[in-house]
Design an enzyme around this catalytic site. Sequence first.
Site, short mmCIF file in Angstrom:
data_model
loop_
_atom_site.label_atom_id
_atom_site.label_comp_id
_atom_site.label_asym_id
_atom_site.label_seq_id
_atom_site.Cartn_x
_atom_site.Cartn_y
_atom_site.Cartn_z
CG ASP A 204 -1.68 1.23 1.43
OD1 ASP A 204 -2.30 1.68 0.46
OD2 ASP A 204 -1.66 1.79 2.54
CG ASP A 206 -1.67 7.59 0.38
OD1 ASP A 206 -2.13 8.72 0.39
OD2 ASP A 206 -1.18 7.06 -0.66
#
Length: 415
Positions: A204, A206
């Site tokens: 991922d 953020d």
Amino acid sequence: NTIKMATVDKEIILLKVSGQDKPGVTAGLTAILATYGATILDIGQADIHDTLSLGILFEVKAGSGSGSVLKDLLFKGYELGIKVKFIPISIPDYEIWVKGQSKQRYIINVLGEKLTAVQLAAVTKIMSDQKLNIDSIIRLTGRTSVVEKEEYPRSCVQLSVTGEIKDKTVMTASFMNISREFDVDISFQEDNIYRRNRRLVCFDMDSTLIQTEVIDELAELAGVGEQVRAITESAMNGEIDFSESFKKRMALLEGLSEDVLHNVAINLPITKGAHRLMKALKYYGYKTAILSGGFTYFGDYLQKELGIDYVYANQLEIKDGKLTGKYLGEIVDGAKKAEYLKAIAEKEGIHINQTIAVGDGANDLPMLNLAGLGIAFHAKPKVKESASTSISSLGLDGVLYLLGYHDRHIDMMQE
């Protein structure tokens, strides 16, 4: 009877050696065993603070020959300044031990800024309650000074254990409780061929690769920070659908200048340990990917900065140098992340069990649960409870310890 007849002229002896470590100990002892035609059935050594603990299980011809080899080993031990002890092993006991190799094997990693006796006592007590036996313990992090303060303190030990777990649900819940109470991470993996051959790591973006939620930063600059942050938090905690929240947040960014995107990109706060992790993964031949509900504009920047192989994220629609509040293509939500992970693995010819996924939010759970190893990284409580493994005490390079790498393997190629 066949076993007894075949081994009646043989003796099995465990040689245990302890004392100050120095060059030539193993060479001297095995040279004596070689003189008597001994067969080495097992051997293991540990060295802590230059103190040696060595074990050699050997088979030798019974009778006067075995007495002579023990006498010579004792003399050699005296000469080397080490303690030598012998334990005779019966054939039936040895055969039971051999058959024990078929037991299920697991790897347990304990990670934290520092490791204390309280933490290890709690972890090993749970293992004991589950009737798991520790076969070996190794330290994966380098030795630390007790005088100088480290800039980035980290500790990890790896325990190899065997046995049949009584209740995996109870054990996992117990590990979670210890993790919360003692600020330590505990990883539990089956020691199978896939664990030893991971080939793809998907991240991922953020709050995982970078220490911010970019859409929140953009919203702050657009003057709608409070509204967007509330939607983001709700989505990350799994309270509202990600796609719905994404559309709402995008609409609030309408009119933001493209110049703002560039300034945000060049100032992205990359997570501690990310550079160290990526250099090691690249060096050892792993494929890497960003699978993000964020934006390709920033994913592409990180791809160049960190040497990532694949980037899949949402594409912003920009017209006349400004955001329209809309997006191009399909929304990359949790389900889409899992699809991309599977597609990359198939393209690279990698079995799904050889993949790793790392993320922090509820929309990462589909890929965390699909991957061979799913790691919740400094994650929301709901995500930590649902993922198989979590890291909350170290930076991103903590992933390397779960792969079994020692600091010397990592730092060797950082220079």
